[in-house]
Scaffold this active site. Structure first.
Site, PDB file in Angstrom:
ATOM      1  N   PRO A  34       0.751  -1.075  -0.254  1.00 40.66           N
ATOM      2  CA  PRO A  34      -0.080  -0.010   0.153  1.00 40.66           C
ATOM      3  C   PRO A  34       1.147   1.286  -0.042  1.00 40.66           C
ATOM      4  O   PRO A  34       2.030   1.231   0.761  1.00 40.66           O
ATOM      5  CB  PRO A  34      -0.728  -0.153   1.335  1.00 40.66           C
ATOM      6  N   LYS A  35       0.297   2.198  -0.766  1.00 41.00           N
ATOM      7  CA  LYS A  35       1.073   3.546  -0.614  1.00 41.00           C
ATOM      8  C   LYS A  35       0.699   4.364   0.535  1.00 41.00           C
ATOM      9  O   LYS A  35      -0.470   5.150   0.407  1.00 41.00           O
ATOM     10  CB  LYS A  35       0.953   4.311  -1.961  1.00 41.00           C
ATOM     11  N   VAL A  36       1.384   4.246   1.466  1.00 41.31           N
ATOM     12  CA  VAL A  36       0.918   4.887   2.917  1.00 41.31           C
ATOM     13  C   VAL A  36       1.059   6.428   2.560  1.00 41.31           C
ATOM     14  O   VAL A  36       2.097   6.838   2.251  1.00 41.31           O
ATOM     15  CB  VAL A  36       1.553   4.237   4.036  1.00 41.31           C
TER      16      VAL A  36
END
Length: 563
Positions: free
Chosen positions: A128-130
Site C-alpha cells: 500500500p502507498k501509505v
C-alpha cells in the site's frame, strides 16, 4: 511516501484502468501574456500554502487538492514554459544530509504502461502507498541515532528528538546490523480506515504539523511507521521482510505481497481500497526486489518502483460555464458545468451550487477550479473554489426579483423556464397526470406559439395539434384526448396542478369542496389539517386570493370544473 518537496512532472496518459479513466492534459487557449499571469498567480498561491505548511505545520487545503493544483501548475508550465521546472518550495531549515538519497516514485495510471512495466521485470512485490511524511532512520549498534525528514531527497530537517518520542519507532534493536539505514513513512494511525469511503482526512498534514511543533503533543503517540526501503539490505525480499519483522518493523511484512501479473496488483489495489486499514493510503507501490546500491541512489524517480494512485476523494475540475434555471415556484437554481471527471464510478460534468445568492457568495466563474466530491447517495457536491483565474468574465444572471410563486403563469421569453416548469408539474403525477405530456411535448407546443398561458392547451383543437411538425395523425389524436381528459378532473386535482401549497398529508382538505368554500376558510381552519402550520396557512390563503389564480379558476368554472 510524498511530502511537499517533490518535483512533479506532467504525465499525459490516454487510457484508464480500474474504473478510474485518465484524462489527457489539454493546453488552455491562452496567449502568452494570459498564460504568464495564470502561471505566476497559481505558483504564488501554492508558495503561500507551502509557507503555512512549513511554518505552522498545517495545510490550508486538502492534501489531494494541493496535489492536483501542483500538477495543474506543471501542466501549464509544460504548455507555455517548457524550459522551466517549478518545484515546490522547500523549508529553509532542512540542512541535515541523508546517508542515502530519497528517490521519488513515477506515477502511472495507464493500463498499457503498467502492464509493460510489470512484464519487463521479475521478482515483483506490491505494498500500500501509505499517505504520510517520509523519513530516514539511521541505526548504529542497534541504537537509533538519527531521523531526518525527506526534504529535497538529499537533505532534510533533523527529527531525531521527535522520533525518540514516537512509541512506534524502536529506539533499541537486538540482532541488528552494526549500521544501517531505513526509509519509511510516518503516518497517522487509524482504526478501520476505508479509503474509498473516507479519503485522506488530511492525515498527512496532521503528521507533518506535529513533527514541526516546537513542543510535543499527544499526537506523537498516534504516529506509526511503515518501512518501505532498506538500502543495501538483504538481497531477497522474504529475508528482508523477516529481518525487519525480527527487529520490530512487522507492519512491512504484513503489507508486502509477491505478485506475478497486473491482475495480482489490481486485486491488492482494490482490496486495500475497500478494506479497513490502520493507515490512510493513496494508492499502491509496485517494486522489484533488485535495487542498485544505496550510494547510487538519486533524488529522482526510481526505476525499480512505481506508484499506481487511487482517485482522489476531492477532485479538482475547471468550471466551463455557469447555468441558471428557474423552477416552478420561481426559485433560481445555479449549476456549474465542469470539465468531465470520474468520481467513484460516476461520470460528472455538472455540479449543483444551489441558490443565486449562494452562487454570488461562492464567487465562482468560468475558468476557476473547484473541488468536487460525492455526497450522500452518490450526488456530486461542490466542496470549495480552490483557485480563481486572474481574469473574471462577466456573467449575467437572472433577476430573481422577476420570479416568485405567482410569476410566469403566462408565457414570455423571460418566463420560458418557469412557465415550462409549471406545465411539467401540471401534467405530472402530482397534478393532472396527462399521458404523453412531458417537457419535450410542452416545448414543441411552446415553439409553435400554441401556449399563451397555463390553460391555453385546454382549448387546442385536434387540427392545431396535427399541424405541429412531426406530430402525425395518431399522435395528435392521442395528445388531444390526453389534454381533454383534464376536463374530467376534480377541482382539487386542478388546484394541485396549478401549485396550491397544500402538503400531501393534507390533500383531503381539498376534497369535495367548492371554490368559494375554500376561499372562505380562515387560517385557523387551515391549520387543523395535517402538516399545515401558521406560515403554510398564510401561503395557501395568499394563493387562493391571488388575482391571477382567481382568473384561472374562473375560466375553469366556465368549463364546468367546479369541485
Amino acid at each position: 511516501m510524498w511530502l511537499r518537496n517533490s518535483v512533479f512532472l506532467i504525465i499525459i496518459v490516454v487510457g484508464g484502468i480500474g474504473g478510474f479513466p485518465a484524462v489527457a492534459a489539454v493546453c488552455p487557449d491562452w496567449d502568452n501574456t494570459r498564460a504568464s499571469k495564470e502561471i505566476d498567480a497559481l505558483r504564488q498561491q501554492l508558495e503561500q500554502w507551502d509557507d503555512v505548511y512549513y511554518t505552522e505545520g498545517k495545510s490550508p487545503i486538502e492534501d489531494d487538492v494541493y496535489d492536483q493544483l501542483r500538477e495543474q501548475l506543471n501542466q501549464w508550465s509544460q504548455c507555455f514554459q517548457p524550459q522551466n521546472v517549478i518545484p515546490a518550495r522547500l523549508p529553509d531549515n532542512g540542512k541535515q544530509p541523508h546517508p542515502v538519497a530519497h528517490t521519488g516514485l513515477k506515477k502511472l495510471s495507464d493500463r498499457v504502461q503498467l502492464v509493460q512495466w510489470i512484464v519487463q521485470r521479475e521478482d515483483l512485490w506490491v505494498q500500500p502507498k501509505v499517505d504520510g511524511v517520509a523519513v530516514t532512520l539511521v541505526y548504529q549498534h542497534g541504537k537509533l541515532v538519527s531521523a531526518v525528514s525527506r526534504g529535497n531527497g538529499l537533505q532534510g530537517e533533523d527529527w531525531t528528538e521527535k522520533a525518540r518520542l514516537i512509541p512506534d519507532i524502536p529506539h533499541l534493536l537486538s540482532g541488528a546490523p552494526s549500521s544501517f539505514v531505513l526509509q519509511g513513512e510516518l503516518f497517522l494511525k487509524m482504526t478501520d480506515h476505508r479509503q474509498y469511503a473516507q479519503g485522506g482526512v488530511n492525515a498527512r498534514s496532521i503528521v507533518a504539523g506535529e513533527m514541526r511543533r516546537h513542543q510535543p503533543s499527544p499526537v506523537l503517540s498516534q504516529i506509526g511507521l511503515f518501512v518501505w526501503e532498506w538500502p543495501d539490505g538483504p538481497k531477497a525480499m522474504p529475508e528482508r521482510l523477516d529481518k525487519l519483522k525480527e527487529m520490530g518493523f512487522a507492519m512491512t511484512a504484513d503489507y508486502t505481497h509477491a505478485i506475478e501479473s497486473f491482475a495480482d496488483v489490481e486485486k491488492w489495489r482494490d482490496h486495500w481500497y475497500h478494506s479497513p486499514l490502520p493507515f490512510v493510503t493513496d494508492g499502491v507501490v509496485i517494486r522489484q526486489t533488485k535495487e542498485p546500491q544505496g550510494r547510487y541512489w538519486r533524488n529522482t524517480s526510481a526505476d525499480w518502483a512505481i506508484a499506481w494512485k487511487y482517485p482522489p476523494v476531492h477532485q479538482v475540475a475547471e468550471v466551463v460555464d455557469v447555468a441558471f434555471s428557474v423552477g416552478r415556484t420561481g426559485k433560481v437554481a445555479v449549476v456549474l458545468k465542469i470539465s468531465p471527471l470520474k468520481l467513484d464510478d460516476k461520470s460528472v460534468s455538472r455540479v449543483n451550487v444551489g441558490s443565486l445568492s449562494r452562487w454570488k457568495q461562492w464567487d465562482v466563474l468560468p475558468g476557476d477550479r473547484v473541488s468536487v466530491s460525492l455526497a450522500g447517495q452518490g450526488i456530486p457536491r461542490l466542496d470549495n473554489v480552490v483557485w480563481r483565474g486572474t481574469e473574471r468574465p462577466v456573467i449575467v444572471s437572472p433577476d430573481e426579483h422577476n420570479f416568485h410563486a405567482f410569476s410566469c403563469f403566462r408565457y414570455s421569453v423571460v418566463c420560458q423556464q418557469q412557465f415550462l416548469a409549471r406545465l411539467v408539474w401540471l401534467s405530472g403525477e402530482h397534478g393532472l397526470n396527462l399521458a404523453g405530456m412531458r417537457d419535450g411535448m410542452w416545448l414543441r407546443l411552446m415553439q409553435h406559439d400554441l401556449l399563451g398561458d397555463v390553460l391555453s392547451w385546454l382549448y387546442l383543437t385536434e387540427a392545431q395539434l396535427n399541424a405541429v411538425n412531426g406530430m402525425g395523425d395518431k399522435r395528435a389524436r392521442d395528445i388531444y384526448m390526453s389534454l381533454q381528459s383534464a376536463r374530467q378532473k376534480s377541482l382539487s386535482h386542478w388546484l394541485l396542478a396549478l401549485g396550491i401549497p397544500v402538503p400531501r398529508s393534507a390533500i383531503s382538505a381539498l376534497n369535495n369542496v367548492n371554490w368559494l368554500a375554500l376561499q372562505q376558510r380562515t387560517a385557523q381552519q387551515w391549520r387543523q389539517f395535517s402538516g399545515i402550520g401558521e406560515r403554510r396557512a398564510e401561503e395557501i390563503m395568499a394563493f387562493l386570493n391571488h388575482p391571477i389564480v382567481m382568473e384561472l379558476i374562473a375560466r375553469l368554472d366556465l368549463e364546468g370544473i367546479h369541485r
